[in-house]
Design an enzyme around this catalytic site. Structure first.
Site, short mmCIF file in Angstrom:
data_model
loop_
_atom_site.label_atom_id
_atom_site.label_comp_id
_atom_site.label_asym_id
_atom_site.label_seq_id
_atom_site.Cartn_x
_atom_site.Cartn_y
_atom_site.Cartn_z
N SER A 70 -10.10 -0.20 6.63
CA SER A 70 -9.34 -0.61 5.72
C SER A 70 -8.59 -1.10 5.09
O SER A 70 -8.04 -1.66 4.01
CB SER A 70 -8.37 0.76 5.70
OG SER A 70 -9.18 1.86 6.08
N LYS A 79 0.74 -1.20 0.26
CA LYS A 79 -0.09 -0.11 -0.10
C LYS A 79 1.52 1.95 0.02
O LYS A 79 2.01 1.17 0.64
CB LYS A 79 -0.82 -0.25 1.29
CG LYS A 79 -2.17 0.76 1.43
CD LYS A 79 -2.43 0.65 2.63
CE LYS A 79 -4.27 1.83 2.48
NZ LYS A 79 -4.31 2.31 3.41
N SER A 99 -9.76 1.70 2.37
CA SER A 99 -8.47 2.79 2.10
C SER A 99 -7.98 1.75 1.14
O SER A 99 -7.23 2.10 0.75
CB SER A 99 -7.91 3.39 3.00
OG SER A 99 -7.45 3.22 3.63
#
Lengths: 95, 486
Positions: free
Chosen positions: B178, B79, B154
């Site tokens: 997330s 990420k 997210s």
């Protein structure tokens, strides 16, 4: 409405954000509805309840005061938007 | 079978048995990225060359007859809020568009220590604020099961890449759901470990008391393997827990006889999409048939978790994001007259709408006159929520809920009303507030063919129980074997 335009402008200054007149109206609305939602918290009886900052029990973490490696100045300054003579460069602060 | 489709544990085994090389595996996934990522758009940055270099090094090691670690040579994505030395780490923000970290995050170092070919950096909501990855400054990521739908957020890029087979596994971060919610939307396994189990050093901070890094994987076995690789104490994170971590793969046992599973009534109530609810109740039946004990109960404070979460996380964010001032790193405006206008204009131009909204909300909640009513109150409610979970775990080994109240929604559907988007997190935020571990695993599909995820919640540092429960479900169902058609 719970949050006024004045509130928005006041908070924006604290948060170091510029907010246009139009944005301020919109933010007052949006923040107002989120704060209304958050007001649900007032239903909860919290008399005598200690606040929790961290879910896990936190203790001070100490270490020996020994010198360890640090980063190369040039490398760190590479990410600076503006630099001069090995320093960060900022607009004049003191007259 | 194409290599890119396989799980990390299958590939690891094949690599160990010299049936395949790390270069072949990495090449297969890199080619997969080239062929489908223009549709899914999981990656902000692809580092194919570097990945192939690492793969080559692993192959040389194998050729020399050296032992390789589990997961060694298996390519993964990271990420884009997790620092990677020398590789842009943008947080999907204009503010950090050109930021090149001079160091690796603890977890990046851990992956490099086992020669992980790093495929690239994955898209996300800006500064991890959002539930759909629509808040990325760069572009939206699509759900591999339906390109018109969101992958969740997210960690949308992390989930979509694993779902689309453009990463064998990935790392994400979870502040209020997330990792789990996008895992649920993309039909993959997502684990948020107990707070403190995985170091946050080098994870760009959103809400420090809630943030935690975890794996997104194709199945439960992979999840345990990745946790093995990234868990552990770190001097650079003072909240990192000093403990000997077990070998989590030992917990992969197909047996839930006598396991006590509690289902909070509110989590299968009115606010939950009926198809999701049915899938959860069906999963409960599966567990029952396998010998687990199922009981419904009331988790009293769950209703107040969401408002408490948004106050606490926004307050911490407003403080954490104060560092972006256009001086040391990140974006700087060209339109300023003095230092104050430089700060303000830089932040106004560098942050997106949702980030600014949360900074404003957090600053408000912390400001004089409102602190007690909102911030302190939320912290007290946090205590109550923790106590509620403690009480529940006195009776149950695992708590079962939906991961999200809906399946993946259409892009644009929830972007106009922030509160609607916040409601996406209703099943997940309380776990971060209490610091507990939880994982999302596939448990069905809706009529439109979109994946449904169920959430298993465990006691603090009870990851092994979670793995056991999740593994047993997986071994007795087929949901995790479905792949999207891309």
């Amino acid at each position: 409405m719970k949050i006024s335009k004045q509130d928005v402008l006041y908070v924006a200054n604290l948060a170091r954000l510029n907010v246009t007149d139009e944005e301020a109206d919109k933010l007052a609305n949006e923040m107002g509805s989120i704060i209304d939602f958050a007001d649900m918290l007032s239903e909860v009886d919290t008399t005598g309840i200690e606040p929790t900052n961290h879910a896990m029990k936190m203790e001070n973490v100490f270490r020996e005061d020994v010198i360890t490696g640090s980063y190369d100045r040039e490398l760190i300054l590479k990410n600076a938007p503006s630099q001069e003579s090995g320093c960060y460069s900022v607009p004049k602060v003191v007259e | 079978m194409d290599l890119y489709k396989m799980t990390a544990h299958q590939l690891s085994e094949m690599l160990k048995n010299k049936e395949v090389s790390s270069t072949e595996i990495t090449k297969s996934v890199v080619d997969r990225i080239a062929s489908v990522d223009d549709k899914v758009k999981s990656y902000i940055t692809v580092t194919a060359d570097k990945a192939l270099e690492t793969a080559k090094a692993v192959d040389e090691k194998i050729a020399k007859g050296e032992e390789i670690a589990p997961l060694e040579g298996i390519p993964a994505g990271i990420k884009d809020n997790i620092c990677t030395e020398g590789i842009n780490t943008t947080c999907a923000s204009k503010m950090l568009e050109n930021f090149v970290p001079p160091y690796d995050a603890f977890v990046t170092k851990k992956l490099k220590a086992i020669n992980t070919p790093v495929l690239g950096k994955l898209n996300m909501d800006e500064f991890a604020m959002g539930s759909s990855t629509e808040n990325s400054y760069f572009f939206k990521t699509a759900n591999p099961y339906n390109l018109n739908k969101v992958p969740g957020g997210s960690s949308g890029g992390s989930a979509a890449s694993v779902g689309a087979d453009t990463a064998v596994y990935s790392l994400g971060s979870d502040t209020g759901g997330s990792i789990r919610q996008p895992a649920s939307f993309c039909g993959v396994v997502g684990l948020k470990p107990t707070y403190g189990l995985v170091s946050r050093f080098g994870l760009i901070a959103f809400a420090s008391s809630l943030d935690q890094i975890g794996p997104l994987t194709k199945d439960v076995t992979d999840s345990a393997m990745v946790l093995n690789a990234i868990a552990g104490h770190d001097n650079f994170d003072s909240t990192s827990v000093k403990m000997d971590t077990p070998d989590y793969t030992k917990a992969l046992v197909n047996n839930v006889k006598g396991l006590k599973i509690g289902i909070p009534e509110d989590y299968v109530g009115d606010g939950i999409n009926p198809e999701v609810k049915d899938a959860i109740l069906k999963a409960a039946e599966t567990y029952k048939a396998l010998g687990a004990e199922i009981e419904f109960f009331k988790l009293a404070a769950s209703k107040h978790a969401l408002p408490a979460y948004y106050i606490i996380s926004s307050a911490e964010a407003s403080s954490n994001l104060a560092r972006y001032d256009g001086i040391k790193y990140g974006y700087r405006t060209e339109n300023y007259t003095d230092l104050m206008s430089l700060y303000k204009q830089t932040r106004s131009e560098g942050f997106g709408k949702e980030v600014k909204r949360r900074i404003m909300l957090g600053t408000y909640a912390l400001s004089s006159g409102y602190y007690d009513a909102y911030y302190k109150k939320a912290q007290q409610v946090r205590t109550i929520i923790r106590n509620d979970f403690d009480n529940a775990f006195a009776k149950y080994d695992v708590i079962l809920t939906p991961t999200a109240p809906t399946t993946a929604f259409t892009m644009g559907e929830k972007t106009t009303d922030p509160l609607q988007m916040y409601l996406e997190d209703i099943c997940t935020v309380s776990i971060n507030i209490a610091g507990l571990p939880a994982m999302s695993i596939p448990c069905g599909f809706d009529k439109g063919g979109m994946p449904i995820g169920m959430q298993l919640i465990g006691r603090a540092f009870g990851e092994e129980t979670l793995f056991k429960a999740a593994y047993t479900f997986e071994q007795n169902t087929e949901y995790h074997k479905q792949r999207p058609n891309l």
